[in-house]
Design an enzyme around this catalytic site. Structure first.
Site, PDB file in Angstrom:
ATOM      1  N   GLY A  89      10.087  -3.822  -7.750  1.00 41.87           N
ATOM      2  CA  GLY A  89      10.864  -2.730  -7.158  1.00 41.87           C
ATOM      3  C   GLY A  89      11.097  -1.526  -8.042  1.00 41.87           C
ATOM      4  O   GLY A  89      11.542  -0.487  -7.558  1.00 41.87           O
ATOM      5  N   CYS A  92     -13.936   5.046  11.028  1.00 45.27           N
ATOM      6  CA  CYS A  92     -13.742   5.564  12.374  1.00 45.27           C
ATOM      7  C   CYS A  92     -12.280   5.375  12.771  1.00 45.27           C
ATOM      8  O   CYS A  92     -11.958   4.662  13.732  1.00 45.27           O
ATOM      9  CB  CYS A  92     -14.664   4.846  13.341  1.00 45.27           C
ATOM     10  SG  CYS A  92     -16.371   4.974  12.830  1.00 45.27           S
ATOM     11  N   GLU A  93     -11.416   5.944  11.966  1.00 43.23           N
ATOM     12  CA  GLU A  93      -9.967   5.903  12.182  1.00 43.23           C
ATOM     13  C   GLU A  93      -9.462   7.230  11.661  1.00 43.23           C
ATOM     14  O   GLU A  93      -9.723   7.570  10.496  1.00 43.23           O
ATOM     15  CB  GLU A  93      -9.316   4.794  11.336  1.00 43.23           C
ATOM     16  CG  GLU A  93      -9.486   3.392  11.841  1.00 43.23           C
ATOM     17  CD  GLU A  93      -8.628   3.092  13.054  1.00 43.23           C
ATOM     18  OE1 GLU A  93      -7.689   3.879  13.333  1.00 43.23           O
ATOM     19  OE2 GLU A  93      -8.907   2.086  13.731  1.00 43.23           O
ATOM     20  N   GLU A 109       9.467  -9.358 -12.194  1.00 47.94           N
ATOM     21  CA  GLU A 109       8.201  -9.610 -11.480  1.00 47.94           C
ATOM     22  C   GLU A 109       7.623  -8.278 -11.056  1.00 47.94           C
ATOM     23  O   GLU A 109       7.369  -8.031  -9.884  1.00 47.94           O
ATOM     24  CB  GLU A 109       8.465 -10.381 -10.179  1.00 47.94           C
ATOM     25  CG  GLU A 109       8.648 -11.838 -10.299  1.00 47.94           C
ATOM     26  CD  GLU A 109       9.040 -12.446  -8.951  1.00 47.94           C
ATOM     27  OE1 GLU A 109       9.215 -13.667  -8.922  1.00 47.94           O
ATOM     28  OE2 GLU A 109       9.191 -11.726  -7.950  1.00 47.94           O
ATOM     29  N   GLY A 168       5.113  -5.266 -10.418  1.00 49.46           N
ATOM     30  CA  GLY A 168       3.708  -5.085 -10.108  1.00 49.46           C
ATOM     31  C   GLY A 168       3.362  -3.610 -10.284  1.00 49.46           C
ATOM     32  O   GLY A 168       2.683  -3.201 -11.220  1.00 49.46           O
ATOM     33  N   ARG A 202      -3.069   2.697   1.160  1.00 52.47           N
ATOM     34  CA  ARG A 202      -1.675   3.143   1.251  1.00 52.47           C
ATOM     35  C   ARG A 202      -1.504   4.450   2.024  1.00 52.47           C
ATOM     36  O   ARG A 202      -0.595   4.541   2.858  1.00 52.47           O
ATOM     37  CB  ARG A 202      -1.031   3.230  -0.137  1.00 52.47           C
ATOM     38  CG  ARG A 202      -0.991   1.887  -0.863  1.00 52.47           C
ATOM     39  CD  ARG A 202      -0.298   1.945  -2.225  1.00 52.47           C
ATOM     40  NE  ARG A 202       1.135   2.106  -2.086  1.00 52.47           N
ATOM     41  CZ  ARG A 202       1.791   3.242  -2.221  1.00 52.47           C
ATOM     42  NH1 ARG A 202       1.166   4.347  -2.550  1.00 52.47           N
ATOM     43  NH2 ARG A 202       3.075   3.286  -2.048  1.00 52.47           N
TER      44      ARG A 202
HETATM   45  C1  LIG Z   1       5.420  -7.529  -4.239  1.00 49.94           C
HETATM   46  C2  LIG Z   1       6.360  -8.354  -5.023  1.00 49.94           C
HETATM   47  C3  LIG Z   1       6.697  -7.998  -6.333  1.00 49.94           C
HETATM   48  C4  LIG Z   1       6.189  -6.756  -7.001  1.00 49.94           C
HETATM   49  O1  LIG Z   1       6.677  -5.631  -6.397  1.00 49.94           O
HETATM   50  P1  LIG Z   1       6.392  -4.175  -7.023  1.00 49.94           P
HETATM   51  O2  LIG Z   1       7.020  -3.240  -6.045  1.00 49.94           O
HETATM   52  O3  LIG Z   1       4.922  -4.040  -7.093  1.00 49.94           O
HETATM   53  O4  LIG Z   1       7.039  -4.143  -8.350  1.00 49.94           O
HETATM   54  C5  LIG Z   1       7.546  -8.839  -7.011  1.00 49.94           C
HETATM   55  N1  LIG Z   1       8.047  -9.959  -6.460  1.00 49.94           N
HETATM   56  C6  LIG Z   1       7.749 -10.329  -5.206  1.00 49.94           C
HETATM   57  C7  LIG Z   1       8.312 -11.573  -4.659  1.00 49.94           C
HETATM   58  C8  LIG Z   1       6.909  -9.523  -4.440  1.00 49.94           C
HETATM   59  O5  LIG Z   1       6.618  -9.894  -3.187  1.00 49.94           O
END
Ligand SMILES: *Cc1c(COP(=O)(O)O)cnc(C)c1O
Length: 419
Positions: free
Chosen positions: A235, A346-347, A277, A279, A315
């Protein structure tokens, strides 16, 4: 202003070896950012980042992050299998999934991963599936309602809607779940929550931490369990737009530390490990989708057709997400042309940019689409028979390394039944 991590000269060299389109990743940026994250949380001895594999499921990226001390967060069977093959040990793997099939719990347990339960009914489902409850277990919390931060004249700095999200346990269910898990033999408990996505605020993690730390103190008092880790999940966002400013991870780490000192330490819970966590924050800015202008089209609007499409980066098509575009070699040219930059699907939503002011583009120009390192190649698909592109790592010494080959027609046909 957003600057690519490669120069035109470098890119002209790279495209000699790898035909466009492809995703290019910046090893230096990835490593430096991971180190900054670990420095920001160095005050917490048990701190660990479990990189959200779904953001960039590439073994070489995972191994590189492992060298920087990161574990992984998996949400499916294949992500677990990939993590195992990359050499991650059980205690480096979080398994945060929802609507989880039995075989996935079974593999997670077999690998010794830390299972994060998404629902109270999953306690019995897990027990039935693997025959026991692991000693270390986590539950995902969903407080419901709306989550907001920092109201100003322009609105809220952060706004998201946990009340509408399918994830997690309610507050009363958290107590009930911890009691039941304790009865079934669990000894080390964790709490997880993901309340807002792509936040551009140094206050999100500290605010989330304060909510989870208070919850941890309450749950310890109510149930007597030993809470050993709190997972702030993902997040933390990145500035996709040039006018936005980046989060400062050092400030974020310090904010979480303050909440930790105020809430957990006085409750005798100073041994809690912080997990994340992330990403997007770990990878998005360190990936570019490199593509070339194929066609110009002048009808009711001005179009630039490129050789990448939504199958390479979804995205913009699905959320209307903004991704900045740099026309290589024209960084200082005036942005005096208004274009839609399109792919070939084709979108009509297959547009990387709509009404974007850019320098005048010639057929053959190389374009860099920014911030595609997370949720970029990963969300690829094969609609219209478009194949997924290669992934290339720009190494610290300036050399490049192919870390995923492009799909071939044979890959596309491999699952078809012909006779
Ligand atoms: C997608 C996800 C993340 C990573 O989210 P980011 O927005 O990429 O930081 C972490 N934990 C869980 C459970 C997720 O589904």
């Amino acid at each position: 202003m957003k600057t690519p991590f490669v120069t035109l000269e470098q890119l002209q060299e790279i495209v000699r070896d790898y035909p466009t389109p492809f995703h290019l990743y910046d090893e230096t940026g990835i490593r430096e950012n991971a180190r900054a994250l670990y420095r920001a949380f160095a005050w917490n001895p048990g701190f660990q980042e479990h990189f959200a594999v779904k953001a960039t499921p590439n073994p070489q990226i995972l191994k590189l992050l492992r060298e920087e001390g990161c574990g992984v967060d998996c949400s499916s069977l294949t992500e677990l299998m990939m993590s195992q093959r990359c050499g991650f040990a059980g205690d480096e793997i979080m398994f945060s999934s929802n609507d989880t099939p039995a075989e996935e719990f079974a593999l997670a347990a077999q690998l010794g991963a830390t299972i994060n339960l998404d629902d109270i009914t999953h306690i019995d489902f897990l027990q039935k599936t693997i025959g026991y409850i692991p000693k270390k277990i986590s539950c995902r919390y969903n407080p419901g309602g709306a989550f907001t931060l920092g109201e100003s004249e322009e609105g809220f700095q952060v706004m998201d809607n946990p009340g509408d999200a399918k994830y997690g346990l309610t507050r009363p269910q958290m107590t009930e779940a911890f009691r039941r898990l304790k009865e079934l033999g669990a000894e080390e408990f964790g709490i997880h929550a993901f309340l807002a996505s792509n936040t551009l605020s140094n206050d999100y993690y500290p605010a989330l931490a304060a909510i989870l730390f208070k919850l941890a103190v309450e749950l310890k008092e109510e149930t007597g369990v030993h809470i050993t880790f709190i997972n702030l999940s993902g997040g933390v966002g990145v500035p996709y737009r040039p006018e936005q400013s980046a989060n400062d991870i050092a400030v974020i780490g310090e904010g979480v530390r303050r909440a930790f000192e105020e809430i957990l330490v006085p409750a005798g819970m100073g041994d809690v490990a912080i997990h994340t966590e992330l990403g997007r924050f770990m990878l998005a800015p360190y990936g570019h989708l490199v593509t070339r202008a194929l066609h110009q089209k002048h009808i009711h609007k001005e179009y630039i057709g490129v050789d990448a499409c939504a199958a390479n980066l979804m995205r913009p098509a699905i959320y209307g997400a903004y991704h900045h575009i740099t026309v290589m070699g024209k960084e200082t040219a005036p942005c005096d042309h208004k274009y839609d930059v399109t792919g070939s699907l084709c979108e009509n939503c297959d547009k990387f940019a709509v009404d974007r002011m850019l320098p005048e583009i010639q057929v053959g120009d190389l374009l860099v689409i920014h911030d595609t390192g997370a949720h970029g190649h990963a969300m690829g698909y094969q609609y219209n028979g478009r194949l997924r592109s290669a992934e290339v790592l720009l190494c610290q010494d300036g050399s490049t390394r192919l870390i995923r080959r492009a799909e071939t027609p044979e890959d596309y046909f491999a699952t078809a039944i012909w006779d």
